[in-house]
Design a protein around this motif. Structure first.
Motif, PDB file in Angstrom:
ATOM      1  N   GLY A  73     -22.218 117.581 122.590  1.00 52.68           N
ATOM      2  CA  GLY A  73     -23.584 117.772 122.099  1.00 52.68           C
ATOM      3  C   GLY A  73     -24.558 116.891 122.850  1.00 52.68           C
ATOM      4  N   ALA A  74     -24.201 115.603 122.974  1.00 53.90           N
ATOM      5  CA  ALA A  74     -25.096 114.673 123.660  1.00 53.90           C
ATOM      6  C   ALA A  74     -25.331 115.144 125.096  1.00 53.90           C
ATOM      7  N   ALA A 115     -19.308 115.775 119.509  1.00 56.62           N
ATOM      8  CA  ALA A 115     -20.489 114.920 119.562  1.00 56.62           C
ATOM      9  C   ALA A 115     -20.837 114.592 121.008  1.00 56.62           C
ATOM     10  N   ALA A 142     -25.082 118.208 126.199  1.00 59.34           N
ATOM     11  CA  ALA A 142     -25.880 119.439 126.173  1.00 59.34           C
ATOM     12  C   ALA A 142     -27.360 119.131 126.010  1.00 59.34           C
TER      13      ALA A 142
END
Ligand code: HEM
Ligand code: HEM
Ligand SMILES: [Ca+2]
Ligand SMILES: [Ca+2]
Ligand SMILES: [Cu+2]
Lengths: 227, 487, 284
Positions: C15-16, C12, C18
């Motif tokens: 992801g953030a 997560a 990215a």
């Protein structure tokens, strides 16, 4: 081809429609029948619980609460066994929610009780300091709309063959009786009195005894049934 | 370039613009209010049961989606449609009447929606809360809009449909299909002969209902918050800047790519639920592919501005639109990443989702509608924009608001998600639920402040619009491109 | 807190990051083109309301990425994602199994400190919503677990009603807590006698001499002369022993205060022992 479509709006629209429509079919149709099958032991909501469920919907509890326990250890520790497809077979509409401002409620009947709910719905911070859940005092005086709940039960029974007045588990007894409105109401009142007494609130008991079911009592009956 | 013979009739476009401003203020006012309610729960009781968070949240989503955004869509359609088809509404009494009827029925519907939501009528399905009598009204004016679209196309002078029209047509078809299926419900009164006449029960149960709902819900996002907004930017950005669209090919690939891919992605709202694994996975896969057709439109717009730094610096409307594309890129990358199973395991149910929602809606939808209406205002009233400075201030204030909103919700969501999963050294859950609530207080407050900034910006917008309508300097000739504005 | 040991947390956060890096990076690139590039290309013949279109090609990076994701999608769907071998419930079962193996070997012989720490954690998450963070029962909304056991009103109520029959909960003679002695019958004592015993018991088996005497004749046969329940035949009235906590957690309990829900199957044996240890520590 595309520039031709752009000059022929009718075919353009048909093209767009085809492109957007068939994904839905592939997504929804294949498992439709299988997913509407109830798990063994699932029973439709009795009148009081159905009325309580409508209270839950009317005040949009689903804005803050989910009813879907995902299969993670952190969730099953907190809320109990992960949710199963067939448990929702009588949920019209589904109430999974999309935001957990408050905790999941799919099995709250297992670990909270009538008196706790009554205290909590009357004044959440009195039991959970720091709670941001609002109090729902109007539910303690509003009368539950049993007629509409009954109409809903009759509708799902007639239109979707929901097994009211039927022996579901094959033990020879009717599992969830509905009957006429008067019969159903009488049963609901009896149930409601039990719940009202459990809440230990005299005003609720009195109201039920006078033949009116406060919304909170129906709601608690519904919450207690979430297991 | 312009065809001076055509006098476009903006009556209906103006009316819808007023509503966009009105519902923008109402819907986002409620948004700010509920944002602060989560930080300061006493606010729940200001007007008895009518201001409870749960009563107002659906009001907020309905008012912004079906009040603000749809008004913006209709306002721009009744403007753009005429211009890129080169026909005036005034040329057809019939279409004019249809447009006006569309407006009034729509207006009545939204008012009814507000009243019924406040008085507890809701089916609880997100973005489909309205009960069946209102659904019927919605269908009627949606069909009227369709008549207006295809009617105008029927009498067009411009043979080829401009890109914006592709997207308006898709909006019309997509919403029609989705809305009908998701709102299939049986009114109980007519079966049982008793109870509340407004009450209905969904045609689908449980997991199926969830599947239909999120097939709808996801694509409601697609066909209300994305597709028609792309329609807008393809018109207003090239028009305002005077620059040709960078690449027709890119528009083409993006459009058909978007149409094809979007509908498959709804499963990403149901990850780790009880729908079959293969469906969830399909949702994830298509969501990732969806990045490209989404970014295609945004890049096409940024490239349209290639070499036009001067305009970007000078013209606040261009600023709004370029930043809108950027936020569109942000949210269409964020969404796919949140669709990945392991990320969704953390993000789902947390504030990271409202964070994602609002960098899309505030940054992309909101900015695009604001810019579109301010582009049209001088052309409606033959006056300059009243104040460029005010518009500029609005831009910066609202941008700050969005950044506060999404950064606070990212932090809140990720914190909350991690706390729900966290275990102590004994392997037990480390936090009780309430711990994960109280820790969010500062972020909820920050979000409220961000929302407030955006909301104040709306008043600047409304004031600027009103002054443009009534008091700004008159202009003789409609500007071909850059909108004239006073200092 | 060891957050980064959880791969969901890692992904997560990744992801953030990215999202931010890619969006800012790519926009940066295009903003540079806005700043430094030059608008050019061959125009199409058509023109709508003054808007033209170039016949430029799509940006190469974009096209390659689009094709790339499509190929990836096909690969993932048909090969990468084990269409019939994966199940989220299977994944869950493995998660739980791994956890349990780890838990059981690690806490086979917990020390008292371990139990206290573990018990506190379980208590705060599972019990504090009713019994309060401090264990005082939130002003009478649930059992006060900090003062030794039970108060006078409760004892009186049990003497009057017996234990099992409060409300209309039918226990079929089992007793609600499932002790070998089964149910405790109602009305063993009444009036002043009952009050005297209640005072004696609630006071920690002290004071009231009359109560002490009556207790020995009316109650000791089950609860033992010292009140500790005769090795688990009936509830221990002096202390929250492991057996009582386990019984309450398994069966739940209805009393004059209210209803305590059952936690059957939700806590492991070690965890039950741990909360019991923690609860005892509250009254120390
Ligand atoms: C001043 C601006 C706004 C503020 C302060 C605001 C605030 C909020 C808040 C507090 C919520 C509830 C989140 C929760 O339950 O935790 C919400 C939800 C939502 N808002 Fe807004 N909002 C604003 C503008 C908008 C706009 C312009 C749109 C659409 C065009 C929008 C669409 C939505 C949607 C779709 C949701 C539901 C999200 C979900 O279910 O996950 N909002 N908003
Ligand atoms: C490539 C495009 C996009 C993808 C793949 C995507 C994906 C997602 C995902 C995974 C969720 C969260 C589901 C959950 O866990 O609850 C979500 C929610 C949402 N997204 Fe997006 N998103 C995209 C673009 C957008 C845009 C551009 C907007 C708005 C302008 C938007 C508005 C929303 C809304 C309103 C929700 C909340 C739905 C609800 O729970 O009520 N999305 N999206
Ligand atoms: Ca939602
Ligand atoms: Ca509806
Ligand atoms: Cu979606």
């Amino acid at each position: 081809m595309f520039s031709w479509l752009e000059k022929n709006p009718f075919f353009f629209a048909v093209g767009v429609f085809i492109v957007i429509a068939f994904a839905g079919l592939v997504e929804i149709v294949p498992d439709f029948a299988q997913q509407s099958r109830p798990v063994a032991g699932a029973k439709p909501y009795d009148l009081l619980k159905l009325a309580g469920r409508n209270v839950y919907i009317k005040d949009s509890c689903n804005a803050c609460h989910s009813q879907l326990i995902r299969p993670f250890k952190s969730e099953t520790d907190r809320y109990g066994m992960y949710s199963l497809n067939g448990e929702y077979a009588y949920d019209r509409p589904f109430l999974w929610g999309s935001k957990r401002t408050g905790p999941d409620l799919h099995r709250v009947g297992n670990y909270r009780t009538s008196d706790w709910h009554a205290n909590h719905m009357w004044d959440p911070i009195s039991v959970v300091p720091g709670s941001i859940m609002p109090a729902y005092k109007h539910m303690f005086t509003n009368e539950t709309d049993l007629e509409t709940a009954y109409a809903e039960a009759v509708t799902v029974k007639k239109v979707f063959n929901v097994p009211y007045d039927k022996d579901i588990d094959g033990d020879g007894k009717i599992d969830v009786p509905l009957g006429s409105f008067e019969e159903a109401k009488e049963r609901a009142l009896k149930e409601a009195l039990k719940v009202a007494e459990e809440t230990k609130r005299e005003d609720l008991v009195q109201m039920v005894k006078s033949g009116k079911i406060p919304e909170i009592v129906a709601l608690i009956a519904y919450l207690n049934g979430l297991k | 370039m312009q065809n001076p013979a055509i006098e476009y009739d903006y009556t209906v476009a103006k009316w819808f613009s007023y509503l966009a401003i009105l519902f923008g203020i109402i819907g986002m006012g409620v948004g700010v209010w509920i944002a602060f309610e989560l930080a300061f729960p006493e606010l729940n009781y200001v007007a008895g049961e009518y201001t409870l968070f749960s009563r107002l949240r659906p009001l907020h989503t309905n008012a912004v989606a079906f009040g603000f955004t749809l008004s913006g869509i209709f306002a721009t359609w009744y403007y753009v449609g005429q211009r890129v088809l080169k026909v005036s509404m005034a040329e057809s009494k019939f279409l004019m009447a249809v447009g006006k009827l569309h407006f009034w029925l729509y207006f009545i519907t939204i008012l009814l929606a507000v009243v019924t939501l406040l008085t507890r009528y809701t089916t609880s399905k997100e973005y489909a809360q309205l009960e069946w009598p209102i659904d019927i009204l919605v269908v009627i004016w949606w069909v009227l809009w369709g008549i207006s679209i295809f009617g105008l196309i029927g009498i067009r002078r411009e043979k080829t449909l401009y890109i914006s029209l592709w997207y308006y047509i898709a909006t019309f078809l997509g919403v029609a299909m989705l809305y009908l299926f998701n709102n299939m419900e049986v009114p109980t009164y007519f079966v049982a002969g008793m109870g509340d006449i407004m009450h209905s029960v969904s045609m689908y149960a449980g997991t199926n209902d969830a599947m239909v709902q999120w097939w709808y819900g996801h694509n409601a996002v697609a066909f209300v918050f994305t597709v028609p907004i792309i329609a807008m930017i393809y018109y207003y950005l090239p028009k305002e800047s005077g620059q040709p669209v960078y690449s027709y090919k890119l528009s083409l690939l993006s459009f058909w790519g978007l149409m094809f891919v979007y509908l498959w992605a709804g499963g990403h709202h149901l990850i780790y639920s009880t729908v079959p694994d293969w469906m969830q996975t399909m949702g994830s896969v298509f969501s990732v592919i969806l990045i490209l057709p989404s970014w295609g439109s945004a890049l096409n717009m940024l490239l349209t501005m290639k070499g036009e730094w001067g305009q970007l610096k000078e013209n606040p409307l261009i600023k709004f639109m370029v930043l809108a594309s950027t936020f569109y890129m942000l949210s269409t990358l964020e969404g796919p990443i949140q669709s990945i199973k392991s990320v969704n395991a953390l993000a789902h149910f947390t504030d990271w989702i409202p964070g994602h929602v609002h960098d899309g809606t505030l940054g992309w939808v909101g900015f695009m509608i604001i810019a579109a209406i301010m582009h049209m205002a001088p052309r409606f009233y033959k006056r300059e924009i009243y104040s460029k400075k005010l518009l500029e201030m609005q831009f910066w204030l609202q941008t700050t608001g969005i950044v506060l909103y999404f950064s606070s919700m990212w932090i809140a969501g990720i914190t909350q998600g991690m706390m729900w999963r966290a275990v102590d050294q004994y392997g037990n859950l480390a936090y009780s639920f309430i711990d994960t609530v109280t820790v969010l207080h500062p972020y909820y407050t920050l979000r409220g402040i961000g929302g407030l900034f955006y909301f104040i910006g709306l008043f600047m917008w409304a004031y600027n619009f009103y002054k443009t309508m009534t008091a700004a300097k008159q202009i003789e000739k409609e500007p071909a491109f850059a909108t004239p504005m006073a200092g | 807190m060891n957050w980064l040991s959880d791969n969901v947390n890692q992904l997560a956060l990744l992801g953030a990051a990215a999202i931010l890096i890619l969006t800012i990076g790519v926009t940066w690139k295009y903003f540079k083109q806005i700043k430094e590039g030059k608008s050019e290309g061959e125009l199409k013949e058509e023109n709508w309301d003054g808007i033209g279109e170039y016949k430029n090609n799509s940006p190469v990076g974009w096209s390659l990425a689009f094709i790339g994701t499509m190929i990836w999608g096909i690969w993932y769907w048909f090969f990468g994602y084990p269409l019939d071998a994966y199940s989220q419930i299977g994944e869950y079962n493995e998660e739980v199994k791994a956890y349990q193996a780890r838990f059981e070997s690690k806490w086979a012989n917990p020390t008292k400190e371990d139990l206290l720490g573990m018990g506190e954690g379980v208590y705060l998450v599972q019990c504090s919503p009713c019994h309060g963070i401090d264990g005082t029962g939130i002003e009478g909304k649930a059992q006060d677990l900090t003062k030794r056991f039970i108060n006078k009103e409760q004892v009186l109520s049990v003497i009057e009603h017996g234990s099992a029959a409060l409300g209309d909960k039918v226990m079929d003679g089992q007793g609600q807590l499932g002790y070998p002695m089964g149910e405790m019958p109602p009305g063993l004592l009444s009036g002043a006698d009952a009050v005297a015993v209640a005072e004696y018991v609630a006071n920690g088996f002290k004071g009231n001499d009359k109560g002490a005497e009556l207790y020995q004749s009316a109650c000791a046969s089950c609860h033992g002369p010292d009140g500790t329940g005769m090795d688990g035949m009936a509830p221990n009235l002096k202390e929250y022993d492991d057996k009582l906590i386990a019984a309450v957690l398994e069966h739940g309990k209805v009393g004059i205060i209210g209803t305590m829900p059952s936690f059957k199957g939700r806590l492991t044996k070690v965890q039950e022992k741990a909360v019991a240890t923690y609860i005892r520590s509250l009254s120390e």
